[in-house]
Design an enzyme around this catalytic site. Sequence first.
Site, mmCIF file in Angstrom:
data_model
loop_
_atom_site.group_PDB
_atom_site.id
_atom_site.type_symbol
_atom_site.label_atom_id
_atom_site.label_comp_id
_atom_site.label_asym_id
_atom_site.label_seq_id
_atom_site.Cartn_x
_atom_site.Cartn_y
_atom_site.Cartn_z
ATOM 1 N N THR A 1 0.927 -1.267 0.170
ATOM 2 C CA THR A 1 0.066 -0.016 -0.039
ATOM 3 C C THR A 1 1.026 1.275 -0.043
ATOM 4 O O THR A 1 0.756 2.135 -0.745
ATOM 5 C CB THR A 1 -0.853 0.056 1.348
ATOM 6 O OG1 THR A 1 -0.212 -0.184 2.357
ATOM 7 C CG2 THR A 1 -2.129 -1.103 1.007
ATOM 8 N N THR A 2 2.076 1.230 0.708
ATOM 9 C CA THR A 2 2.753 2.591 0.927
ATOM 10 C C THR A 2 3.495 2.568 -0.330
ATOM 11 O O THR A 2 3.535 3.839 -0.972
ATOM 12 C CB THR A 2 3.697 2.092 2.061
ATOM 13 O OG1 THR A 2 3.172 1.675 3.500
ATOM 14 C CG2 THR A 2 4.403 3.489 2.337
HETATM 15 N N1 LIG Z 1 15.246 -6.666 4.621
HETATM 16 C C1 LIG Z 1 14.966 -5.453 3.733
HETATM 17 N N2 LIG Z 1 15.645 -4.864 3.106
HETATM 18 C C2 LIG Z 1 15.429 -3.942 2.161
HETATM 19 N N3 LIG Z 1 14.151 -3.715 2.042
HETATM 20 C C3 LIG Z 1 13.348 -4.526 2.413
HETATM 21 C C4 LIG Z 1 13.451 -5.624 3.518
HETATM 22 N N4 LIG Z 1 12.296 -5.994 3.764
HETATM 23 C C5 LIG Z 1 11.298 -5.583 3.137
HETATM 24 N N5 LIG Z 1 11.820 -4.579 2.432
HETATM 25 C C6 LIG Z 1 11.249 -3.729 1.393
HETATM 26 O O1 LIG Z 1 10.296 -2.800 2.102
HETATM 27 C C7 LIG Z 1 9.162 -2.315 1.296
HETATM 28 C C8 LIG Z 1 7.920 -2.684 1.975
HETATM 29 O O2 LIG Z 1 7.636 -1.756 2.943
HETATM 30 P P1 LIG Z 1 6.272 -1.529 3.667
HETATM 31 O O3 LIG Z 1 6.550 -0.676 4.770
HETATM 32 O O4 LIG Z 1 5.895 -3.100 3.947
HETATM 33 O O5 LIG Z 1 5.552 -0.644 2.751
HETATM 34 P P2 LIG Z 1 4.193 -1.559 1.701
HETATM 35 O O6 LIG Z 1 3.107 -0.801 2.384
HETATM 36 O O7 LIG Z 1 4.442 -0.678 0.452
HETATM 37 O O8 LIG Z 1 4.201 -2.807 1.938
HETATM 38 C C9 LIG Z 1 9.041 -3.291 -0.071
HETATM 39 O O9 LIG Z 1 9.719 -2.800 -0.934
HETATM 40 C C10 LIG Z 1 10.318 -4.454 0.397
HETATM 41 O O10 LIG Z 1 11.073 -4.921 -0.699
#
Ligand SMILES: Nc1ncnc2c1ncn2[C@@H]1O[C@H](COP(=O)(O)OP(=O)(O)O)[C@@H](O)[C@H]1O
Length: 552
Positions: free
Chosen positions: A97-98
């Site tokens: 979503t973000t």
């Molecule tokens: N260990 C990590 N290192 C770098 N990026 C990460 C890691 N774990 C998750 N992400 C990234 O974080 C992002 C998702 O963040 P999040 O706050 O859950 O937002 P959304 O609401 O878009 O899912 C994605 O781009 C994902 O690939």
Amino acid sequence: MTYLAGQPILILKEGTSRKKGKDAQRANIQAAKIVAEVVKSTLGPRGMDKMLVDSLGDVTITNDGATILDDMDVQHPSAKMMVEVAKTQDDEVGDGTTTAVIMAGELLKKAEELLDEKVHPTLIVHGFKQAAEESMKNLQKKAKPFKLDDRDILKNIALTAMHSKGVGGAKEHFADIAIEAVKQVADKRGDSYSVDIDNIQITKKEGRSLLDTELVKGIIIDKEVVNPGMPKIVKETKIALLDCPLELEKTEFSAEIRIRDPTQMKAFLDEESRMLKDMVEKIKSSGANVVMCQKGIDDTAQHYLAKERIMAIRRIKKSDMEKLSRATGGKIVTNLDDLNAADLGYAATVEERKITDDKMVFVQGCKNPRSVGILIRAGLERMVDEAERSLNDALHVIADVMMQPKIVAGGGAIEAELAKELKDFATKVGGREQLAIEAFASVLEMIPRTLAENAGLNPIDILVNLRSAHEKPNGQWYGVNVFTGKIEDMMKKGIIEPLKVKEQALKSAVESASMILRIDDIVASSKSPTPPPGAGGPGGMGGMGGMPPGMM
Ligand SMILES: Nc1ncnc2c1ncn2[C@@H]1O[C@H](COP(=O)(O)OP(=O)(O)O)[C@@H](O)[C@H]1O
Ligand SMILES: [Mg+2]
């Protein structure tokens, strides 16, 4: 205002405000950009949390884009559209979503720059559309298929989705539960699966710790057996699902009954008691040994039920009643007279258990083995809530890949790769659209950039290194590891996400940005019926007749 033969033609109601052309566009872009800005700092595992305080003073601490936007009572129409983006993303795929909101906001920001350079909005929209189509194609091409029995991959997908949420040490446990739960409810259709997340019921209870969260094959009801005289456990159950009260109806108005002697009083009470007994008789003759009631159950009715060794639970939530119906195969009956044996549901056991200080009812061994419940435990109410949001993300991403078993690497890897491809594509397209396509590429790069920024890394350095990593052979999965601050192969590191999440994020971002860009006229009808001060012009007092009565 339009004039015809000297007469003004009023097409809009008085008090309607109107913004046209550039003004309308700028106002919309501004509002959408602000919304994106709000959620930007929460992106990724090192993103910050937001504290939301509602009008009643209730506090929510979260990192979840959809929750933040849902709780922020936004007013501006185009800001509301951004909230819709988050909602669609959440409903369709449950994660990203973000990402979707940030991309929509950035697209509009870039569009604003192009508008300043006198690129026509239609051209921008068209360029964005071409860029999105090209990226969708590349997404499909680059995504990696995998076997659903590869548990490590499934686990990493769940873990990546939960990385940014506050479940800390319980992540592994939550990932296991999410995989088990989704597998239980998945329905095989030919080569693929269909999954209805609604078949997974989540119940929350404060107390103990996140690690005590458990998966229950069946349904959990957060209510107790209504009367201590009733059995606490029933096996081989026949469950009556009732959406009618086991009480005597109260009259709408107060009535007075004059009773002159004690026998009359007794007769009156006997009559009441007989009617309630009748109700219980009807339940008994259907063969039911458990009653699940959405409404209330009168004390006297409870007494008769207990005497018949029938277990009863009252005031069950409507959503739980529906789940019970699906799980046990029983039909929800709204009129007791209609109840018969065919309507009863089945579960191997219905049992009341004590969970910390509360009692809950567990319905297990259901007719439909596909219904499962998850009981979330955590020390604090706020933790229970954030744990639920995490678990929801994990459940959704597992469901996404069950339906389409393809993954891409996270940490901005896939976005960086798509951006690289787009830049090549832009030069081929040429013309003014090239500008819009290049702008689109830099919007994609905002994801790794923001991840880096939120982790306190230097976004410029990271982007430069990331671009050069993607130029190398086999460099397509390089992304930002926000924990080490290095550019690494995220596929190898197990930072992986469903293709579906990225597809949907791209789609909703482009659609909403284009929709906002195409608007060049905002017509807003006024909320208050009173005209603004000064309206009415010369001699506008219109005599005393126009005054409210209080002014005379
Ligand atoms: N260990 C990590 N290192 C770098 N990026 C990460 C890691 N774990 C998750 N992400 C990234 O974080 C992002 C998702 O963040 P999040 O706050 O859950 O937002 P959304 O609401 O878009 O899912 C994605 O781009 C994902 O690939
Ligand atoms: Mg997420």
